[in-house]
Design an enzyme around this catalytic site. Structure first.
Site, short mmCIF file in Angstrom:
data_model
loop_
_atom_site.label_atom_id
_atom_site.label_comp_id
_atom_site.label_asym_id
_atom_site.label_seq_id
_atom_site.Cartn_x
_atom_site.Cartn_y
_atom_site.Cartn_z
N CYS A 1 0.84 -1.20 0.00
CA CYS A 1 0.00 0.00 0.00
C CYS A 1 0.88 1.25 0.00
O CYS A 1 0.55 2.25 -0.66
CB CYS A 1 -0.94 0.01 1.20
SG CYS A 1 -2.31 -1.18 1.10
N HIS B 1 -6.29 -2.83 -1.52
CA HIS B 1 -5.73 -3.79 -0.58
C HIS B 1 -6.69 -4.95 -0.32
O HIS B 1 -7.79 -4.75 0.16
CB HIS B 1 -5.40 -3.12 0.75
CG HIS B 1 -4.78 -4.07 1.74
ND1 HIS B 1 -3.43 -4.25 1.83
CD2 HIS B 1 -5.34 -4.92 2.63
CE1 HIS B 1 -3.18 -5.16 2.75
NE2 HIS B 1 -4.33 -5.58 3.25
N ASN C 1 1.28 -16.65 -3.97
CA ASN C 1 1.41 -17.35 -2.69
C ASN C 1 0.27 -16.91 -1.79
O ASN C 1 0.01 -15.71 -1.66
CB ASN C 1 2.76 -17.03 -2.03
CG ASN C 1 3.93 -17.48 -2.87
OD1 ASN C 1 3.89 -18.53 -3.48
ND2 ASN C 1 4.97 -16.67 -2.89
N THR D 1 4.69 -13.44 2.40
CA THR D 1 5.30 -12.64 3.46
C THR D 1 4.73 -11.22 3.51
O THR D 1 4.91 -10.53 4.51
CB THR D 1 6.83 -12.57 3.30
OG1 THR D 1 7.15 -12.01 2.03
CG2 THR D 1 7.45 -13.96 3.44
N HIS E 1 -0.70 -10.28 -4.52
CA HIS E 1 0.30 -9.97 -5.55
C HIS E 1 0.67 -11.23 -6.31
O HIS E 1 0.67 -12.33 -5.77
CB HIS E 1 1.55 -9.33 -4.95
CG HIS E 1 2.26 -10.14 -3.91
ND1 HIS E 1 1.78 -10.29 -2.62
CD2 HIS E 1 3.41 -10.85 -3.96
CE1 HIS E 1 2.62 -11.05 -1.93
NE2 HIS E 1 3.61 -11.40 -2.73
N HIS F 1 3.65 -12.97 -8.75
CA HIS F 1 5.06 -12.94 -9.14
C HIS F 1 5.14 -13.39 -10.59
O HIS F 1 4.65 -14.47 -10.93
CB HIS F 1 5.89 -13.92 -8.31
CG HIS F 1 5.89 -13.64 -6.85
ND1 HIS F 1 6.98 -13.09 -6.21
CD2 HIS F 1 4.95 -13.86 -5.89
CE1 HIS F 1 6.70 -12.99 -4.92
NE2 HIS F 1 5.48 -13.45 -4.70
#
Length: 117
Positions: A12, A51, A90, A98, A103, A105
């Site tokens: 954020c 978010h 993930n 983490t 998100h 990748h």
């Protein structure tokens, strides 16, 4: 609240411009930037500007934005001239998440083995 910026969220803060990132693409709903700890020659994160805790929450709460994130993974791969690549979301600590902001990748530029480790 889901969809609202979180004061304690790294991504954020990147969306808001409070933390620098090497941005490679930006749309009305997404930001794509280079991972600071790359796991492949090309390792770019594509995040929604809103978010949501993880990809599952994003898909449930804002499916149109989830589609935008997926569409941007392809745009990133095209701009990076990746013939093949992997997109990873993930979800949960056990899967390696983490940062608690959805998100994807985009990984490429080398052979990627299966199953992933």
């Amino acid at each position: 609240m889901a969809g609202e910026p979180q004061d304690d969220c790294l991504f954020c803060k990147i969306v808001a411009g409070h933390i620098p990132a090497t941005v490679v693409r930006e749309t009305e709903t997404t930001v794509a930037f280079r991972d600071i700890n790359p796991q492949a020659p090309t390792h770019i994160l594509v995040i929604p500007k809103v978010h949501y805790r993880d990809a599952a929450a994003l898909a449930a709460g804002a499916p149109e934005v989830a589609a935008d994130v997926l569409r941007e993974t392809q745009a990133v791969a095209d701009e990076e001239k990746l013939d093949s690549y992997r997109v990873v979301f993930n979800t949960g600590t056990g899967a390696g998440q983490t940062v608690w902001h959805a998100h994807g990748h985009v990984l490429g530029g080398r052979g990627l083995q299966w199953p992933p480790g």
